[in-house]
Motif scaffolding. Structure first.
Motif, PDB file in Angstrom:
ATOM      1  N   GLY A 434      -0.407   6.602  -0.494  1.00  0.00           N
ATOM      2  CA  GLY A 434       0.255   6.031  -1.652  1.00  0.00           C
ATOM      3  C   GLY A 434       1.584   6.728  -1.848  1.00  0.00           C
ATOM      4  N   GLU A 435       2.386   6.215  -2.749  1.00  0.00           N
ATOM      5  CA  GLU A 435       3.728   6.767  -2.898  1.00  0.00           C
ATOM      6  C   GLU A 435       3.724   8.160  -3.519  1.00  0.00           C
ATOM      7  OE1 GLU A 435       2.495   4.349  -4.595  1.00  0.00           O
ATOM      8  OE2 GLU A 435       3.074   4.382  -6.699  1.00  0.00           O
ATOM      9  N   VAL A 464       7.725   7.117   3.899  1.00  0.00           N
ATOM     10  CA  VAL A 464       6.857   5.931   3.895  1.00  0.00           C
ATOM     11  C   VAL A 464       7.477   4.855   4.776  1.00  0.00           C
ATOM     12  CG1 VAL A 464       5.851   6.305   1.600  1.00  0.00           C
ATOM     13  CG2 VAL A 464       7.955   4.982   1.823  1.00  0.00           C
ATOM     14  N   LEU A 466       7.181   0.646   5.102  1.00  0.00           N
ATOM     15  CA  LEU A 466       6.654  -0.465   4.317  1.00  0.00           C
ATOM     16  C   LEU A 466       6.232  -1.666   5.157  1.00  0.00           C
ATOM     17  CD1 LEU A 466       9.197  -0.347   1.368  1.00  0.00           C
ATOM     18  CD2 LEU A 466       7.011   0.803   1.601  1.00  0.00           C
ATOM     19  N   HIS A 503      -0.234  -2.846   3.780  1.00  0.00           N
ATOM     20  CA  HIS A 503       1.145  -3.092   3.369  1.00  0.00           C
ATOM     21  C   HIS A 503       1.906  -1.777   3.283  1.00  0.00           C
ATOM     22  CE1 HIS A 503       0.242  -7.253   1.422  1.00  0.00           C
ATOM     23  NE2 HIS A 503      -0.357  -7.089   2.586  1.00  0.00           N
ATOM     24  N   GLY A 504       2.036  -1.113   4.398  1.00  0.00           N
ATOM     25  CA  GLY A 504       2.796   0.131   4.401  1.00  0.00           C
ATOM     26  C   GLY A 504       1.914   1.339   4.624  1.00  0.00           C
ATOM     27  N   ASP A 550      -2.639   2.928   1.194  1.00  0.00           N
ATOM     28  CA  ASP A 550      -3.299   2.740  -0.092  1.00  0.00           C
ATOM     29  C   ASP A 550      -3.807   1.294  -0.211  1.00  0.00           C
ATOM     30  OD1 ASP A 550      -0.968   1.358  -0.313  1.00  0.00           O
ATOM     31  OD2 ASP A 550      -0.349   2.216  -2.230  1.00  0.00           O
ATOM     32  N   ARG A 554      -7.880  -4.054   0.444  1.00  0.00           N
ATOM     33  CA  ARG A 554      -7.681  -5.405   0.986  1.00  0.00           C
ATOM     34  C   ARG A 554      -8.814  -5.801   1.928  1.00  0.00           C
ATOM     35  NH1 ARG A 554      -2.791  -7.307  -0.173  1.00  0.00           N
ATOM     36  NH2 ARG A 554      -1.308  -5.851  -1.093  1.00  0.00           N
TER      37      ARG A 554
ATOM     38  N   MET B  23       5.408   2.915  -2.287  1.00  0.00           N
ATOM     39  CA  MET B  23       4.919   2.379  -1.032  1.00  0.00           C
ATOM     40  C   MET B  23       4.585   0.911  -1.215  1.00  0.00           C
ATOM     41  SD  MET B  23       2.430   4.239   1.587  1.00  0.00           S
ATOM     42  CE  MET B  23       0.827   3.630   1.221  1.00  0.00           C
ATOM     43  N   GLY B  24       5.365   0.030  -0.616  1.00  0.00           N
ATOM     44  CA  GLY B  24       5.150  -1.395  -0.735  1.00  0.00           C
ATOM     45  C   GLY B  24       5.549  -1.913  -2.102  1.00  0.00           C
ATOM     46  N   GLU B  25       6.839  -2.164  -2.276  1.00  0.00           N
ATOM     47  CA  GLU B  25       7.284  -2.706  -3.565  1.00  0.00           C
ATOM     48  C   GLU B  25       6.508  -3.972  -3.891  1.00  0.00           C
ATOM     49  OE1 GLU B  25       9.429  -1.665  -5.796  1.00  0.00           O
ATOM     50  OE2 GLU B  25      10.136   0.126  -4.761  1.00  0.00           O
ATOM     51  N   ASP B  27       3.696  -4.480  -3.253  1.00  0.00           N
ATOM     52  CA  ASP B  27       2.300  -4.121  -3.489  1.00  0.00           C
ATOM     53  C   ASP B  27       2.089  -3.538  -4.880  1.00  0.00           C
ATOM     54  OD1 ASP B  27       0.069  -4.561  -2.062  1.00  0.00           O
ATOM     55  OD2 ASP B  27      -0.190  -2.465  -1.464  1.00  0.00           O
TER      56      ASP B  27
END
Lengths: 770, 249
Positions: A434-435, A464, A466, A503-504, A550, A554, B23-25, B27
């Motif tokens: 995660g970010e 990161v 994406l 997704h990243g 993260d 899904r 991480m993953g806008e 998202d």
């Protein structure tokens, strides 16, 4: 004529079959007749009237006698001797010798039997004596065998022995019991009744049920002993890992005064704890308690020890060994989340629904950067209890989950070494992307990075990526229990390719040498190799895992859009939890031993279960069982030369091996199997020790014997005094000869009756009465 | 919302931007609005407003773009929370739509239904109930008790206020311990809606305090969708920790 000397007993019998009503009727009739006669004869002078009345009464009486048919029952009888069991305690405690080189209790017991003066034939005028030893079983011996009797029986249950006496002699009359013992009862009676207490109701009923006096001869003097003994150890057979365990010990100290005793609790020969106590005058019982927290699953051998002092009667009761199996109750998971997200929500829901998981979550719902106009009283927020979670209560968890969590804003840096230490000591740890995670969480260069199976880049570089991607399984990943979502490696690989894309990802550097990469990024590189996405590793005693995305949620929700289930998501995370906490069920090779302990000379049944990597049974596979033995006295020493047993699994993937335990000690059993994907091994242990309850309390109990005698009106003495036995006289007799003489059935009686009638008739005529 | 607060929020948003790129806008936390054959969007811009408020007061990173989603839209499965709005009765959904919504909720999705027709059990609510009974024939639509965690997932709230106060409670459908469907009749979206100039589009019956409380209810609903019963657990933590006897006294 009957020779009177032939008969020594007699009774009068009434052979007429008349009931009491008839007899009463006849009596009333006779009285009525006499009353009428008296009235009829009233004109006569007094002497004539009484003469006639007397004659008539005599005739009536004789007539009634003839109706009742009297007889004399003459017998020649002799008494039947009753039986007297003489019980001799031959248990191990009887082999002990009092302080000062006195005779052993066994010698005293033999002397006590001799002092009873039993006849050689074991029979006298009234009693037949049975010499019986008790300990293992009730066994009758001849008097001459007493001198060769050994005193080595493993127990002495006085209550059970008396019950057995009652059963064995139920068809004959008992005149009493003689019990020769030191009174160290290993049955219920000894433990129920303390020195200063009366017999309890159960014991009273038991001894009284024989209905005879119980004479007791007490052997041994409780005041002449010197012994320190671990009398009783109360412990659970199993305990829960990371849960406090108590071991309660009762120590008996006899013949000491003022000594300081240090009791020790050892695990596998290594000292865990000590407890000191001072022996006080007149006090023999000391209760001490050990408490510890087992950190590892499996069986361990523990020992409670007290020192051996000079001139102790017995040394073997100064140590007590036991086995405790440590199991897991629930997986205690701490989930720390830096920001609410779908990834957090689906993982939390999965963990909460697992009944085997005890979950504590902490989510950062707001930070100082958020702006709230509402007062705190209108918010449901609480402070982040970092001190409690990461310091005081950290050790209570099995697994820590850092999910998109950055420690920086919460003044947690000082706890990072504790977290690392928690893992190294056997805890589980997983960092999820995660970010706010990995390099962006500020972990680079911290003790937490040291325990991660991957290395972190500096935040100065890109942290990161994406782009969408699907993790690619490595060769290890196709077979690892975490990523093995299908049995067949090829199917597993294909299944992973169908899972929804991530997704990243966080960017990490290469895996550490001790780590295993299970899945990699299809495009990104780290150290020239595909960048690790899912990585696991074992560091010291603990296990760690990293997943750099993260978006595993899904695999549950997005996959449902395709009509699939959340099976893969659930399998992945459930397997992750089980692997991180070293769930024994995930072992492909397992050694199981049913018994914790076996007696020396017996065998322990060892079951080996072998599974293929897909957790199907592995049949017809050969392996080797290595059994190492360490004597109880040297548990800390290296084991003796091991014994090896070859085995082969059956169709169920199971092999059962009987492992002998020739002598006491700890037996470590290691199974080894060579498999195409590597060597497998597992270990277990069992204890072999002779448990002698006789030696847990060797203090003679004359008080107990005296209480038994008093309650049954028997005699009690302490050897070497000789008792005056209290025995019941025989109640049964044997009839040797018998004759019944009928008194009414004779001419003599008939002539008297007729003579009386004629006399009455003649006198009545003479005196003018017709 | 007062201008001062609005400016504070603007400033906070600028200051609070994390150094790391999220991480993953795409998202970020998004909310969908269900499109169906009726007036599915009676309060445009409302969801954007409550998302902005959520990002302002909470740690949730949001995507403020309102996602209008049909049940057939694949993007539905990237968005586990879906608002279902309306102000009038509508035609029954197709079997396919019902089946997808059932699967959506069973997989972990959440439906927040808001009626703008101004009636406690008006035509829209009746139509929704009809469809909910088709989605879950074996489940009840029951009143959400006032001590439920949805009323304390972030703010402590006593009543589910919206633009109106026609109903003192919300209804729900449960999936185990989780409320997967929330049904409000108080036109919450009406309280949140603004025009492009920042003016409120609809007056609240109880004034601006009621609007503020309505926003709080919205924040709580979004927080609940992500944390479920997390707040309910919090009260048990001292007990859970206390019962663990893992240290020697």
């Amino acid at each position: 004529m009957l020779p009177s000397f032939e008969y020594n007993s007699g009774d009068v019998l009434w052979l007429g079959n008349w009931g009491p009503i008839w007899i009463a009727g006849i009596t009333i009739l006779g009285l009525a007749i006499l009353a009428l006669s008296a009235y009829d004869l009233s004109p006569l002078p007094r002497y004539r009237r009484f003469t006639l009345l007397g004659l008539r009464a005599s005739v009536f009486g004789l007539a009634v006698m003839m109706l009742l048919e009297p007889a004399v029952d003459l017998k020649n009888v002799t008494k039947v001797k009753n039986h007297v069991p003489v019980l001799i305690d031959t248990s191990l405690s009887m082999s002990l010798t009092a302080t000062g080189n006195a005779d052993s209790r066994a010698v005293l017991a033999k002397a006590a039997i001799e002092s009873l003066g039993l006849p050689e034939s074991l029979t006298d005028d009234n009693h037949i004596y049975h010499l019986l030893t008790f300990g293992s079983a009730l066994e009758e011996i001849p008097l001459g065998a007493l001198k060769d009797t050994t005193f080595d029986a493993p127990s002495s249950d006085i209550g059970a022995t008396l019950v057995e006496v009652k059963r064995r002699y139920q068809d004959v009359e008992l005149g009493g019991v003689v019990l020769v013992s030191d009174g160290t009862d290993t049955g219920g009676m000894g433990s129920r009744i303390r020195k200063d207490e009366a017999l309890d109701e159960t014991s009273q009923n038991l001894v009284a049920s024989l209905g005879i006096p119980i004479n007791t001869v007490a052997i041994g003097d409780p005041t002449s002993l010197r012994d320190l003994a671990i009398k009783r150890v109360k412990h659970d057979d199993f305990a829960f890992v990371r849960n406090k365990v108590s071991v309660d010990v009762e120590v008996q100290a006899i013949g000491f005064d003022g000594e300081v005793v240090q009791a020790r609790l050892e695990r596998a020969g290594v000292l865990l704890q000590t407890r000191d106590f001072t022996i006080e005058p007149g006090k023999t019982r000391y209760d001490i308690s050990f408490e510890f927290v087992p950190q590892q699953l499996g069986r361990e051998v523990y020992a409670v020890k007290v020192p051996v002092f000079e001139n102790e009667v017995l040394e073997s009761n100064n140590v007590f060994h036991f086995v405790q199996r440590v199991i897991r109750d629930k997986i205690r998971v701490l989930q720390v989340v830096g920001r609410p997200s779908w990834d957090e929500r689906f993982l939390r829901q999965l963990l909460k629904r697992n009944p085997n998981i005890d979950l504590i979550s902490f989510f950062i719902l707001r930070t100082n950067e958020n702006l709230i106009s509402a007062p705190n009283s209108e918010l449901s927020l609480i402070p982040f209890p970092t001190e409690e979670l990461f310091s005081t209560e950290l050790g209570s968890f099995d697994l820590i989950v850092f999910q998109n969590f950055n420690f920086g804003p919460y003044a947690m840096r000082q706890y990072l070494p504790d977290i690392a230490q928690f893992v190294r000591k056997g805890g589980g740890f997983v960092m999820i992307g995660g970010e706010l995670s990995f390099a962006d969480g500020g972990y680079a260069g911290t003790p937490v990075e040291d325990i991660l199976p991957i290395q972190l880049p500096s935040t100065a570089t890109k942290t990161v990526d994406l782009a969408h991607f699907r993790p690619m399984l490595t060769e290890a990943g196709t077979r690892h229990p975490i990523t093995q979502l299908a049995f067949d490696p090829t199917s597993n690989q294909q299944l992973w390719e169908t899972l929804p894309a991530q997704h990243g990802t966080n960017i990490v550097k290469e895996a550490r040498p001790w780590a295993t990469v299970l899945a990699t990024h299809p495009r990104l590189k780290a150290g020239g190799k595909p960048m690790p996405v899912i990585t696991v590793g074992e560091i010291d005693e603990g296990r760690v895992m990293t997943i750099t995305t993260d978006g595993s949620w899904r695999w549950s929700f997005e996959r449902a859009g395709d009509g699939a289930t959340a099976r893969e998501y659930q399998m992945f995370w459930n397997n992750t939890m089980r692997w991180l906490i070293k769930d024994p069920e995930l072992k492909l090779l397992r050694v199981e031993i049913e018994q914790d302990s076996v007696a020396p000379g017996q065998t322990a049944q060892v079951t080996v279960r072998l599974q293929n990597p897909d957790y199907t049974p592995a049949p017809d596979t050969k392996g080797i069982l290595i059994v190492s033995h360490r004597p109880l006295e040297h548990l800390e020493s290296p084991p003796l030369e091991p014994t090896k047993f070859e085995f082969q699994t059956d169709a169920r993937g199971v092999a059962v091996i009987e492992v002998p335990a020739p002598s006491s000690g700890v037996y470590e059993v290691v199974a080894e199997v060579q498999r195409p994907h590597g060597a497998l091994s597992d270990r277990e242990l069992f204890l072999s020790t002779l448990t002698t309850p006789e030696f847990s309390d060797i203090l003679p109990r004359p008080d107990l014997l005296e209480k038994i005698s008093t309650h049954t009106q028997g005699a009690f003495v302490s050897a070497p005094k000789t008792p005056t036995l209290v025995l019941k006289e025989p109640q049964a007799v044997q009839v040797n000869k018998r004759v019944v003489i009928q008194l009414w059935d004779s001419f003599f009686v008939f002539a008297i009756t007729l003579g009386l009638l004629l006399t009455e008739w003649a006198l009545r005529r003479r005196w003018g009465r017709l | 919302m007062h201008r001062r607060n609005f400016l504070k929020a603007m400033g906070a948003t600028l200051l609070a931007a994390p150094s790391a790129q999220a991480m993953g806008e795409e998202d970020r936390y998004s909310v969908g609005l269900l499109e169906y054959s009726g007036n599915f969007n009676p309060r445009p811009t409302a969801l954007r407003r409550v998302l902005l408020e959520t990002e302002k007061v909470t740690n949730i990173r949001v995507n403020t773009n309102e996602l209008i989603l049909k049940t057939s839209d694949q993007n539905l499965w990237n968005t586990p929370i879906l608002f279902w709005a309306g102000d009038r009765k509508f035609a029954p959904f197709s079997e396919d739509q019902i089946s997808i919504l059932r699967r959506y909720l069973q997989a972990g999705g959440m439906l927040v239904i808001d009626s703008s027709d101004g009636l406690e059990d008006g035509p829209f609510t009746q139509s929704v109930k009809r469809e909910l009974l088709r989605i879950f024939p074996d489940r009840n639509i029951a009143r959400i008790p006032k001590d439920h965690v949805v009323y304390k997932s972030f703010y402590l709230i006593e009543a589910p206020l919206g633009r109106l106060t026609v109903s003192p409670h919300m209804l729900g459908v449960w999936d185990d311990e989780r409320v997967s469907v929330v049904l409000s009749s108080n036109d919450m979206l009406g309280a949140w809606a603004r025009d492009s100039f920042g003016n409120w589009l609809y007056e609240c019956s109880g004034g601006e305090r009621q609007r503020d409380l309505s926003f709080r209810m919205g924040v709580n609903l979004l927080m609940y969708s992500l944390c479920i019963n997390y707040k309910a657990d919090q009260v048990h933590i001292p007990f859970i920790l206390g019962r663990r006897k893992w240290k020697v006294d």
